[in-house]
Design a protein around this motif. Structure first.
Motif, short mmCIF file in Angstrom:
data_model
loop_
_atom_site.label_atom_id
_atom_site.label_comp_id
_atom_site.label_asym_id
_atom_site.label_seq_id
_atom_site.Cartn_x
_atom_site.Cartn_y
_atom_site.Cartn_z
N ALA A 28 -10.94 14.02 17.14
CA ALA A 28 -11.60 15.30 17.44
C ALA A 28 -10.74 16.14 18.37
O ALA A 28 -10.59 17.36 18.18
CB ALA A 28 -12.97 15.05 18.07
N ASP A 29 -10.16 15.50 19.39
CA ASP A 29 -9.29 16.24 20.31
C ASP A 29 -8.13 16.88 19.57
O ASP A 29 -7.76 18.03 19.83
CB ASP A 29 -8.76 15.31 21.40
N ARG A 30 -7.55 16.14 18.63
CA ARG A 30 -6.41 16.68 17.86
C ARG A 30 -6.86 17.86 17.00
O ARG A 30 -6.18 18.89 16.92
CB ARG A 30 -5.83 15.56 17.00
N LEU A 31 -8.00 17.74 16.35
CA LEU A 31 -8.47 18.78 15.44
C LEU A 31 -8.93 20.04 16.16
O LEU A 31 -8.93 21.13 15.59
CB LEU A 31 -9.61 18.24 14.58
N LEU A 32 -9.33 19.89 17.41
CA LEU A 32 -9.80 21.05 18.20
C LEU A 32 -8.75 21.55 19.18
O LEU A 32 -9.03 22.47 19.97
CB LEU A 32 -11.07 20.66 18.97
N ALA A 33 -7.57 20.98 19.15
CA ALA A 33 -6.55 21.28 20.15
C ALA A 33 -6.12 22.75 20.13
O ALA A 33 -5.74 23.31 21.15
CB ALA A 33 -5.34 20.37 19.96
N GLY A 34 -6.19 23.40 18.98
CA GLY A 34 -5.74 24.79 18.89
C GLY A 34 -6.68 25.78 19.52
O GLY A 34 -6.31 26.95 19.70
N GLY A 35 -7.90 25.36 19.81
CA GLY A 35 -8.84 26.24 20.47
C GLY A 35 -9.70 27.06 19.54
O GLY A 35 -10.67 27.67 19.97
N GLY A 36 -9.39 27.10 18.25
CA GLY A 36 -10.19 27.86 17.30
C GLY A 36 -11.05 26.94 16.45
O GLY A 36 -11.22 25.76 16.75
N ASP A 37 -11.58 27.49 15.36
CA ASP A 37 -12.37 26.69 14.44
C ASP A 37 -11.50 25.60 13.81
O ASP A 37 -10.33 25.85 13.48
CB ASP A 37 -12.94 27.55 13.32
N PRO A 38 -12.03 24.42 13.61
CA PRO A 38 -11.26 23.37 12.95
C PRO A 38 -10.98 23.72 11.50
O PRO A 38 -11.79 24.37 10.83
CB PRO A 38 -12.16 22.14 13.07
N ASP A 39 -9.82 23.30 11.01
CA ASP A 39 -9.41 23.52 9.62
C ASP A 39 -10.05 22.44 8.75
O ASP A 39 -9.78 21.25 8.94
CB ASP A 39 -7.89 23.45 9.53
N PRO A 40 -10.90 22.81 7.77
CA PRO A 40 -11.55 21.79 6.95
C PRO A 40 -10.57 20.84 6.26
O PRO A 40 -10.86 19.64 6.14
CB PRO A 40 -12.34 22.61 5.93
N GLU A 41 -9.43 21.35 5.83
CA GLU A 41 -8.46 20.47 5.16
C GLU A 41 -7.91 19.44 6.13
O GLU A 41 -7.69 18.28 5.75
CB GLU A 41 -7.34 21.31 4.55
N GLN A 42 -7.68 19.83 7.37
CA GLN A 42 -7.21 18.87 8.36
C GLN A 42 -8.31 17.87 8.72
O GLN A 42 -8.03 16.69 8.95
CB GLN A 42 -6.74 19.60 9.61
N VAL A 43 -9.55 18.34 8.77
CA VAL A 43 -10.66 17.42 9.02
C VAL A 43 -10.74 16.39 7.91
O VAL A 43 -10.92 15.19 8.15
CB VAL A 43 -12.00 18.19 9.14
N CYS A 44 -10.58 16.84 6.68
CA CYS A 44 -10.60 15.92 5.54
C CYS A 44 -9.48 14.89 5.65
O CYS A 44 -9.66 13.71 5.35
CB CYS A 44 -10.47 16.71 4.24
N ALA A 45 -8.32 15.33 6.11
CA ALA A 45 -7.15 14.44 6.19
C ALA A 45 -7.19 13.50 7.38
O ALA A 45 -6.31 12.64 7.52
CB ALA A 45 -5.88 15.29 6.24
N ALA A 46 -8.20 13.62 8.23
CA ALA A 46 -8.22 12.84 9.47
C ALA A 46 -8.47 11.36 9.25
O ALA A 46 -8.22 10.55 10.15
CB ALA A 46 -9.29 13.40 10.41
N ALA A 47 -8.95 10.96 8.07
CA ALA A 47 -9.20 9.55 7.79
C ALA A 47 -9.24 9.37 6.28
O ALA A 47 -9.50 10.32 5.53
CB ALA A 47 -10.52 9.09 8.41
N PRO A 48 -8.99 8.16 5.80
CA PRO A 48 -9.10 7.90 4.35
C PRO A 48 -10.52 8.18 3.87
O PRO A 48 -11.49 8.00 4.62
CB PRO A 48 -8.76 6.41 4.23
N PRO A 49 -10.67 8.63 2.63
CA PRO A 49 -12.03 8.91 2.13
C PRO A 49 -12.91 7.68 2.21
O PRO A 49 -12.47 6.55 1.99
CB PRO A 49 -11.78 9.31 0.66
N SER A 50 -14.16 7.90 2.55
CA SER A 50 -15.12 6.81 2.62
C SER A 50 -15.21 6.14 1.25
O SER A 50 -15.28 6.79 0.22
CB SER A 50 -16.48 7.36 3.02
N GLY A 51 -15.18 4.81 1.25
CA GLY A 51 -15.27 4.05 0.01
C GLY A 51 -13.99 3.95 -0.78
O GLY A 51 -13.99 3.42 -1.89
#
Length: 764
Positions: A107-130
């Motif tokens: 979360a700290d990495r995804l919010l580090a820029g100070g703006g809204d989080p990028d959905p594509e980066q949020v998606c890439a933050a972990a392998p897909p569930s399952g």
């Protein structure tokens, strides 16, 4: 059902009506040139005429359309990779470090820029569930990844990675589909964007794939069994080279031949007709990212599938430990459903759920027919009953269960009286004791968790306060006055005790889940012994959701949770001791945590929560929501309350009411990128305590001007705040042509007389 008493001539229609009455809505669209140019793959006839099936097979997400004359039923496809594609994994961080850290490193990495989080980066933050689970390590569980069903069926049908069910196997047609190994690189989705029809694409090469569709037979009336339709085809270079159709089982000629293409597509048309009729009362919503409206609609469709008859409660599906009847009275099933259906205007389903629960699971003494009643959920129940009455005006339904409602409120009063009788020196004096988590009662000594958790008292305050406001029209004024007095007294004591318990020697400041807690919740859980701090995630999420704390304390608690191991990629974590291998999201009770972030104006964190829940608490494409989901690609267990989280989050980001003030916030949590897209954002006929409201907004990037229209009925709130989270600064604004004052990016309207308001905001 005879015991359901609907208001004669009211706004609530029956949710469990005969099939024929639920099929009037056929989503016909004018035939566009693009659809007319698609190749015809099949033809069939119905009583309404002759139909053509046109389909784009040049891409795995091509359009499928059922065409009659100049009209078409459009069934678009949208698939998501059910396998890991992002590199590096975990945004380049080490999984051990992520799991061990008190801070939420991702979360700290995804919010580090100070703006809204990028959905594509949020998606890439972990392998897909399952995406990485080992079927051999699931124990007694079956390795299913989605399921289908109908309203009328009493059970569901699991669907496995390669598209097989418990009755039908696509490998009978294509031997290469045998087993799930070849399906690891599959793409998953649903036909029509949100319809509960499974669509799978299993690649063969860069230009060839297997395309599979599975959906439940909406005309089957088996009491438990779900009949299924199947289409399995091989596509090469945009053309069908082989296709097979199936219905429920393997063929048994000559008695049970394979169904024809005509029978399959006729059933598909009926399927689309029935499901669009089922959700005809859903408040219409349009967003620049169409995934979120589809996730909202799919969640409500899935709830109908999960509930036998569309209304009887079930926590999970397939797996005995989650679908067993001993869970049916679980309070969270009821409260999450009633809440979500009310917020989206699905009053018939809300009434059916309310009737079912109070008739079958609530006794005359207010106790629920479920092991381990949860004290905060009694308060939430009272609050939601008040919301139901304010939204629907359905006095008859609440009057019918009035005595049980009073008994529910008295349970909390009894616990309050017991707490007041404790010595003043007792750490729990004046605070409601009891289980806040149902599982506590399963342990040999459940008294360890019969404690004064903060959320017990917070929800007693909120429940009493909300029900007291609507009660004079139903019960006695004395009852309402008593609940209000208790709420005020308990709220004051709760706030004082919490301020006394804050540990400011830690960074960020820390609050334990109950007064006198020793160490942090992570430290307590690390001992390996049963701890009164077990299930603390529920305490914090529900404490924040109740909205009875001053903003400074609510913000401190949100900081505490995120800074001391309590979130995972921004979503409430399933609390566990620090470890080397895993950190999990809690998908099913965390919506209250998110709601607090929004109320506190922590929009970037709220959006991270939204996107992270979408990508990491759901299986990709199939959108099966996990009760608890890891970030290493494991296979979570589905539960229905988790599925209803996204509908609540989407509703609130568009329109959220203040719990106590006469105020409605519109557009409070919208992403800046959605405004920057220039596309319309709209929510129509959304229910509020002031009646139905229409809201639409858009940013004209060329004219550098944002507009919003808001329409109320005869009455609106004293304060309707419209926010423009634009990528540029606002300079001025008008409401219905008159200049108004700006407060940052927000315009406030006095809407007490109702009517329509047009807001125009000009930017730099």
């Amino acid at each position: 059902m005879d015991r359901r008493q609907f208001l004669a001539g009211g706004t609530i229609a029956a949710a469990a009506t005969p099939l024929a009455a639920r099929t009037a809505a056929l989503p016909l669209n004018p035939l566009s040139a693009d659809v007319a140019a698609l190749p015809v793959v099949a033809r069939f006839t119905t009583d309404d005429g002759a139909w053509e099936v046109r389909e784009d097979l040049t891409t795995r997400d091509g359009m499928l359309a059922l065409v009659r004359g100049g009209e078409a039923v459009l069934l678009p496809k949208r698939t998501e990779a059910a396998h890991a594609t992002a590199t590096p994994v975990w945004l380049g961080l080490d999984l051990k470090a992520i799991a061990l850290a008190d801070a939420d490193l991702l979360a700290d990495r995804l919010l580090a820029g100070g703006g809204d989080p990028d959905p594509e980066q949020v998606c890439a933050a972990a392998p897909p569930s399952g995406s990485r689970f080992d079927p051999d390590k699931l124990g007694a569980r079956l390795p299913w990844t989605t399921f289908v069903g109908t309203r009328q069926a009493g059970d569901t049908m699991p669907v496995f990675p390669n598209g097989r069910t418990r009755g039908y196997r696509p490998e009978h047609a294509f031997a290469a589909l045998s087993g799930d190994e070849g399906a690891k690189t599959r793409f998953e989705g649903m036909l029509g964007g949100w319809l509960p029809a499974v669509h799978k694409v299993i690649p063969i090469s860069a230009t060839a794939w297997y395309d599979l569709i599975v959906f439940a037979d909406v005309d089957a009336n088996d009491p438990l069994l779900v009949q299924t339709w199947h289409r399995t085809m091989r596509v090469e270079r945009g053309r069908v080279t082989e296709v097979h159709y199936g219905h429920s089982y393997a063929a048994f000629p000559p008695r049970r031949p394979h169904p024809t293409a005509e029978a399959f597509y006729r059933a598909l048309l009926r399927f689309a007709q029935v499901w669009h009729a089922e959700l005809a009362d859903l408040a219409p919503v349009a967003l620049p990212d169409p995934v979120y409206p589809d996730m909202v609609a799919h969640a409500f469709a899935r709830e109908i599938v999960v509930r036998p008859g569309g209304t009887y409660p079930k926590y999970g599906v397939v797996d005995r430990d989650y679908v067993g009847p001993e869970y049916d009275g679980f309070q969270d099933i009821f409260t999450s459903s009633l809440y979500a259906n009310l917020e989206w205007g699905r009053f018939a389903q809300a009434k059916a759920v309310l009737d079912e629960y109070f008739d079958d699971f609530v006794g005359d003494d207010g106790m629920v027919d479920m092991r381990g009643p949860e004290v905060p959920q009694f308060g939430l129940t009272l609050s939601l009953i008040a919301r139901y009455l304010r939204y629907t005006g359905d006095i008859a339904t609440i009057a019918r269960i009035k005595d049980k409602v009073v008994a529910t409120a008295r349970i909390l009063a009894e616990l309050h009286d017991q707490a007041l009788a404790l010595p003043a020196s007792d750490r729990g004096h004046g605070l409601l004791h009891g289980w806040s988590e149902s599982d506590a009662c399963l342990h040999p000594d459940p008294s360890l968790w019969w404690k004064p958790y903060w959320n017990n008292s917070a929800w007693a305050v909120r429940g009493w306060r909300d029900i007291a406001r609507v009660w004079p029209g139903l019960g006695s004024r004395a009852e309402a006055d008593d609940w209000t007095r208790r709420a005020n007294r308990l709220e004051g004591h709760l706030v004082r005790r919490i301020r006394q318990e804050v540990r400011r020697d830690l960074k960020p400041p820390y609050l334990g889940p109950l007064p006198g807690a020793e160490g942090t919740f992570r430290q307590a859980l690390a001992t390996g012994k049963p701890s009164e701090q077990g299930w603390s995630h529920r305490v914090y999420a529900e404490l924040l959701q109740a909205d009875v704390l001053p903003a400074d304390l609510a913000g401190l608690i949100a900081d505490c949770v995120r800074g001391h191991g309590g979130t995972c990629i921004g979503v409430t974590a399933n609390f566990a001791p620090a470890n080397d291998t895993h950190r999990d999201q809690l998908g099913f009770i965390s919506y209250g945590h998110a709601r607090a972030l929004l109320r506190l104006g922590r929009i970037e964190e709220y959006l991270l929560f939204l996107h992270s829940h979408r990508f990491h608490s759901h299986l990709p494409g199939s959108w099966v929501a996990g009760e608890v989901s890891g970030i290493d690609g494991d296979l979570p267990l589905f539960c229905m309350p988790a599925q209803l989280t996204i509908p609540l989050l989407v509703r609130w980001m568009l329109a959220i009411e203040d719990d106590d003030a006469d105020r409605l916030d519109l557009g409070l949590g919208l992403p800046r990128a959605w405004f920057a897209s220039g596309k319309e954002i709209a929510l129509k006929q959304v229910p509020t305590r002031w009646g139905r409201v229409d809201y639409a907004t858009r940013f004209d990037t060329a004219a550098r001007q944002a507009t919003a229209t808001v329409s109320f009925g005869a009455q609106g709130p004293a304060s309707a705040r419209v926010r423009f989270r634009l990528p540029v600064r606002l300079l001025s604004a008008t409401v219905n042509g008159r200049p108004v004052r700006l407060t940052g990016d927000t315009i406030t309207i006095d809407a007490r007389t109702g009517g329509r308001f047009e807001i125009i905001a000009r930017t730099t």
